[in-house]
Enzyme design. Structure first.
Site, PDB file in Angstrom:
ATOM      1  N   ASP A 322      -3.021  -6.973   9.502  1.00 14.82           N
ATOM      2  CA  ASP A 322      -2.022  -6.975   8.422  1.00 14.82           C
ATOM      3  C   ASP A 322      -1.071  -8.163   8.490  1.00 14.82           C
ATOM      4  O   ASP A 322      -0.447  -8.515   7.489  1.00 14.82           O
ATOM      5  CB  ASP A 322      -1.167  -5.693   8.486  1.00 14.82           C
ATOM      6  CG  ASP A 322      -1.869  -4.489   7.861  1.00 14.82           C
ATOM      7  OD1 ASP A 322      -3.076  -4.585   7.587  1.00 14.82           O
ATOM      8  OD2 ASP A 322      -1.188  -3.462   7.655  1.00 14.82           O
ATOM      9  N   ALA A 330      -7.396  -1.130   7.813  1.00 12.15           N
ATOM     10  CA  ALA A 330      -7.661  -0.995   9.243  1.00 12.15           C
ATOM     11  C   ALA A 330      -9.005  -1.620   9.611  1.00 12.15           C
ATOM     12  O   ALA A 330      -9.124  -2.315  10.625  1.00 12.15           O
ATOM     13  CB  ALA A 330      -7.634   0.478   9.634  1.00 12.15           C
ATOM     14  N   HIS A 454     -32.782  15.111  -1.051  1.00 11.95           N
ATOM     15  CA  HIS A 454     -32.414  16.004  -2.160  1.00 11.95           C
ATOM     16  C   HIS A 454     -32.091  17.387  -1.608  1.00 11.95           C
ATOM     17  O   HIS A 454     -32.833  17.879  -0.772  1.00 11.95           O
ATOM     18  CB  HIS A 454     -33.574  16.113  -3.150  1.00 11.95           C
ATOM     19  CG  HIS A 454     -33.282  17.108  -4.252  1.00 11.95           C
ATOM     20  ND1 HIS A 454     -32.473  16.799  -5.312  1.00 11.95           N
ATOM     21  CD2 HIS A 454     -33.676  18.398  -4.406  1.00 11.95           C
ATOM     22  CE1 HIS A 454     -32.381  17.856  -6.102  1.00 11.95           C
ATOM     23  NE2 HIS A 454     -33.098  18.848  -5.573  1.00 11.95           N
TER      24      HIS A 454
HETATM   25  P1  FAD Z   1      -0.689  -2.123  12.830  1.00 10.22           P
HETATM   26  O1  FAD Z   1      -1.551  -0.948  12.723  1.00 10.22           O
HETATM   27  O2  FAD Z   1       0.565  -2.139  12.042  1.00 10.22           O
HETATM   28  O3  FAD Z   1      -0.342  -2.259  14.376  1.00 10.22           O
HETATM   29  C1  FAD Z   1       0.563  -3.194  14.850  1.00 10.22           C
HETATM   30  C2  FAD Z   1       1.086  -2.693  16.194  1.00 10.22           C
HETATM   31  O4  FAD Z   1       1.774  -3.756  16.827  1.00 10.22           O
HETATM   32  C3  FAD Z   1       2.084  -1.541  16.088  1.00 10.22           C
HETATM   33  O5  FAD Z   1       1.768  -0.560  17.032  1.00 10.22           O
HETATM   34  C4  FAD Z   1       3.410  -2.189  16.423  1.00 10.22           C
HETATM   35  O6  FAD Z   1       4.322  -1.308  17.051  1.00 10.22           O
HETATM   36  C5  FAD Z   1       2.958  -3.255  17.399  1.00 10.22           C
HETATM   37  N1  FAD Z   1       3.880  -4.401  17.527  1.00 10.22           N
HETATM   38  C6  FAD Z   1       4.437  -5.139  16.542  1.00 10.22           C
HETATM   39  N2  FAD Z   1       5.154  -6.146  17.070  1.00 10.22           N
HETATM   40  C7  FAD Z   1       5.031  -6.038  18.410  1.00 10.22           C
HETATM   41  C8  FAD Z   1       5.521  -6.790  19.496  1.00 10.22           C
HETATM   42  N3  FAD Z   1       6.257  -7.886  19.322  1.00 10.22           N
HETATM   43  N4  FAD Z   1       5.199  -6.379  20.748  1.00 10.22           N
HETATM   44  C9  FAD Z   1       4.453  -5.278  20.948  1.00 10.22           C
HETATM   45  N5  FAD Z   1       3.943  -4.536  19.952  1.00 10.22           N
HETATM   46  C10 FAD Z   1       4.234  -4.915  18.703  1.00 10.22           C
HETATM   47  N6  FAD Z   1      -6.101   1.405   6.045  1.00 10.22           N
HETATM   48  C11 FAD Z   1      -7.381   1.812   5.936  1.00 10.22           C
HETATM   49  O7  FAD Z   1      -8.292   1.017   6.148  1.00 10.22           O
HETATM   50  N7  FAD Z   1      -7.687   3.113   5.605  1.00 10.22           N
HETATM   51  C12 FAD Z   1      -6.728   4.024   5.352  1.00 10.22           C
HETATM   52  O8  FAD Z   1      -7.043   5.171   5.051  1.00 10.22           O
HETATM   53  C13 FAD Z   1      -5.378   3.616   5.439  1.00 10.22           C
HETATM   54  N8  FAD Z   1      -4.396   4.496   5.194  1.00 10.22           N
HETATM   55  C14 FAD Z   1      -3.091   4.099   5.302  1.00 10.22           C
HETATM   56  C15 FAD Z   1      -2.101   5.009   5.009  1.00 10.22           C
HETATM   57  C16 FAD Z   1      -0.775   4.637   5.101  1.00 10.22           C
HETATM   58  C17 FAD Z   1       0.297   5.640   4.777  1.00 10.22           C
HETATM   59  C18 FAD Z   1      -0.445   3.306   5.518  1.00 10.22           C
HETATM   60  C19 FAD Z   1       0.987   2.882   5.658  1.00 10.22           C
HETATM   61  C20 FAD Z   1      -1.430   2.391   5.798  1.00 10.22           C
HETATM   62  C21 FAD Z   1      -2.769   2.773   5.685  1.00 10.22           C
HETATM   63  N9  FAD Z   1      -3.806   1.879   5.929  1.00 10.22           N
HETATM   64  C22 FAD Z   1      -5.101   2.276   5.800  1.00 10.22           C
HETATM   65  C23 FAD Z   1      -3.539   0.490   6.329  1.00 10.22           C
HETATM   66  C24 FAD Z   1      -3.686   0.342   7.855  1.00 10.22           C
HETATM   67  O9  FAD Z   1      -2.810   1.245   8.490  1.00 10.22           O
HETATM   68  C25 FAD Z   1      -3.375  -1.085   8.278  1.00 10.22           C
HETATM   69  O10 FAD Z   1      -4.170  -1.988   7.535  1.00 10.22           O
HETATM   70  C26 FAD Z   1      -3.677  -1.264   9.759  1.00 10.22           C
HETATM   71  O11 FAD Z   1      -2.905  -0.384  10.536  1.00 10.22           O
HETATM   72  C27 FAD Z   1      -3.426  -2.698  10.194  1.00 10.22           C
HETATM   73  O12 FAD Z   1      -3.703  -2.815  11.548  1.00 10.22           O
HETATM   74  P2  FAD Z   1      -2.979  -3.892  12.462  1.00 10.22           P
HETATM   75  O13 FAD Z   1      -3.587  -3.736  13.808  1.00 10.22           O
HETATM   76  O14 FAD Z   1      -3.028  -5.206  11.813  1.00 10.22           O
HETATM   77  O15 FAD Z   1      -1.444  -3.475  12.477  1.00 10.22           O
END
Ligand code: FAD
Ligand code: NAI
Length: 475
Positions: A322, A330, A454
């Site tokens: 993200d 995800a 089916h």
């Molecule tokens: P994140 O999951 O945001 O993880 C980032 C992590 O880094 C967090 O734990 C944070 O605490 C940690 N962090 C940040 N900065 C630091 C730092 N400096 N030091 C240490 N740790 C740090 N996507 C789907 O594909 N399917 C779904 O069904 C879906 N449903 C969703 C429902 C909701 C309500 C929301 C809000 C999102 C949904 N998403 C879904 C989107 C999905 O959650 C994100 O795309 C995904 O979590 C992104 O993953 P990421 O690893 O990039 O970041």
């Protein structure tokens, strides 16, 4: 525990924890730093997805769908339910248990793969092509070193100016997943993925839900025919979706929130809600990373700037998920995490952005991959379309869920599948066949000639493929 690593991943969401596991599989001495805390202050890796996103939302969507079936759907099957009740505390408790199972699962996977886990905030101290110093601020403060750094710090909910999230009355996704009493009137700003999913959960549990969307079209990124069908079905269920609204002042009172807005005609309204969910998109999270301190470049929207391979402007610093451009999903984050770990190992990791599936877990579900009809028109691509309604599918009839359709779009000359769009039961599972087909650059005839079990919902996929050539058999 060693403090010098080949790979350090900052962020333990789906992008980060998967990158760490893949790096460890490839033989790198790997660490993952994540700061998320559970209610006891302990580690809760998995990021937004596990803690306040994909997993808890799907748990509540499932529970609320069971409730709706029991209250409205079972009767048709001859099942009479008397004295039906809702124990919201237990439902939320189950959701929390599902989240914890996933947190624990990730900690187990770290152990299994010998990934060193650090609980705390990671930030850059200094570094260059020879390596980076990363400070971990947790229960204690320590510094670790890394030859390669993968930043996967995710995103945060975007607030409306003047209406900060208090998570009591004005809720982001975090508060929307933990409302302890079903609101009588729930306002939702933004008819995007979160608005529709969370709006559905609380409507099913009894709330009167009003969705306020700025754009004049419903789900503008979705194939128009599918979006129209979805809008019709969701509206029929009682989700009141208002398009083309302009939000004005939002005022939080003691127990309710008022939202001033004008509708598409320009008429002024004031909505009074017990709770307000604001789901108008998310912003990249680089807080506390000290990106500026080491010269890590962000783009004009605050995302970490990366090239097609997820390389940042700093040598041996990568970013995924993200916090970089592309869909906030995800599975996109995971694929980028795997690809980066493989690139560090000198392999040719690859993410195909053309075949990333999207799913909206409403009922019926909405899922798609590839181009929409409006995109193909805009690009001047000659195409053929085939649709098949679930109404004509035996399994859907047996399930008692015949809403929606499958739609194929194929190249007019080569018949290569260019997009598949589904609104209907289990669309989230059905879309995988289309993703596989598109990865193999299959034609619609390939799917049409494959034997599908089916009775199954997947026969609707086959029939839609047949319909591209105007030879559906059951419609
Ligand atoms: P994140 O999951 O945001 O993880 C980032 C992590 O880094 C967090 O734990 C944070 O605490 C940690 N962090 C940040 N900065 C630091 C730092 N400096 N030091 C240490 N740790 C740090 N996507 C789907 O594909 N399917 C779904 O069904 C879906 N449903 C969703 C429902 C909701 C309500 C929301 C809000 C999102 C949904 N998403 C879904 C989107 C999905 O959650 C994100 O795309 C995904 O979590 C992104 O993953 P990421 O690893 O990039 O970041
Ligand atoms: P979104 O981008 O899906 O939808 C936001 C909606 O709010 C848009 O329709 C937009 O036009 C509208 N909007 C923006 N500003 C507005 C304003 N001022 N007034 C009224 N409406 C306004 O974002 P959302 O729902 O917050 O979700 C964020 C992201 O999380 C999604 O884009 C998706 O990437 C991810 N997600 C994925 C899920 C899934 O895969 N099933 C589920 C939930 C979230």
């Amino acid at each position: 525990m060693s403090k010098n690593f080949d790979v350090v991943v900052i962020g333990g969401g789906p992008g980060g924890y998967i990158a760490a596991i893949r790096a460890a599989q490839l033989g790198f001495n790997t660490a993952c730093i994540d700061e998320w805390k559970n209610e006891k202050g302990g580690p809760a890796p998995g990021g937004t997805c596990t803690n306040v996103g994909c997993i808890p939302s799907k748990a509540l969507l499932q529970s609320s769908e069971h409730y709706e079936h029991a209250s409205h759907g079972f009767a048709e099957h001859g099942i009479e339910v008397k004295g039906l009740g809702l124990n919201l505390e237990k439902m939320l408790g189950r959701k929390n248990t599902v989240v914890k199972q996933n947190n624990d699962g990730i900690l187990y996977l770290f152990k299994k793969n010998k990934v060193s886990f650090f609980h705390g905030r990671g930030s850059f101290v200094k570094g260059d092509a020879n390596g980076y110093e990363i400070k971990v601020a947790g229960a204690a403060e320590e510094t670790i070193t890394a030859k390669h750094v993968i930043v996967a710090t995710g995103s945060n909910a975007r607030a409306l100016p003047g209406a900060e999230f208090d998570e009591k009355l004005i809720l982001s996704n975090t508060g929307a997943l933990s409302i302890t009493e079903v609101p009588k009137k729930l306002g939702v700003i933004g008819a995007g993925v979160i608005g529709l999913e969370m709006g559905s959960v609380w409507r099913r549990l009894g709330a009167e839900v009003t969705v306020l969307e700025a754009l004049p079209t419903f789900l503008g990124a979705v194939d128009e025919q599918i979006a129209k069908e979805a809008q019709k079905l969701l509206t029929k269920q009682g989700l009141a979706v208002n398009l083309g609204v302009k939000i004005g002042a939002i005022k939080a009172g003691k127990n309710s929130v008022s939202v001033e807005y004008t509708d598409a005609k320009g008429d002024a309204h004031t909505g009074e809600f017990d709770k307000l969910i604001v789901s108008i998109g998310r912003t990249p999270n680089t807080i506390g990373l000290n990106a500026e301190g080491v010269g890590l470049k962000l783009d004009e929207r605050g995302f970490i700037a990366v090239d097609g391979d997820c390389k940042t402007n700093l040598p041996n610093v990568w970013a995924v998920g993200d916090v970089v451009r592309g869909p906030m999903l995800a599975h996109k984050a995971e694929e980028e995490g795997v690809a980066v770990a493989e690139r560090i190992a000198g392999q040719h990791g690859h993410v195909n952005f053309n075949t990333i599936p999207w799913v909206i877990y409403t009922s019926p579900e909405i899922a798609w991959v590839g181009k929409t009809e409006q995109q193909l028109k805009a690009e001047g691509v000659q195409y053929k379309a085939g649709t098949f309604p679930f109404l004509a599918n035996g399994r859907a009839r047996a399930l008692g869920d015949t809403s929606g359709m499958v739609k194929f779009l194929a190249d007019a000359k080569t018949d290569e599948i260019l997009g598949v769009h589904i609104v209907g039961p289990m669309a989230s599972e059905l879309i995988s066949e289309a993703v596989v087909a598109m990865e193999f650059r299959a034609s619609s005839e390939d799917i049409a000639r494959i034997c599908h079990a089916h009775p199954s919902l997947s026969e609707a996929t086959k029939e839609a493929a047949l319909a591209v050539d105007k030879r559906a058999l059951n419609f």
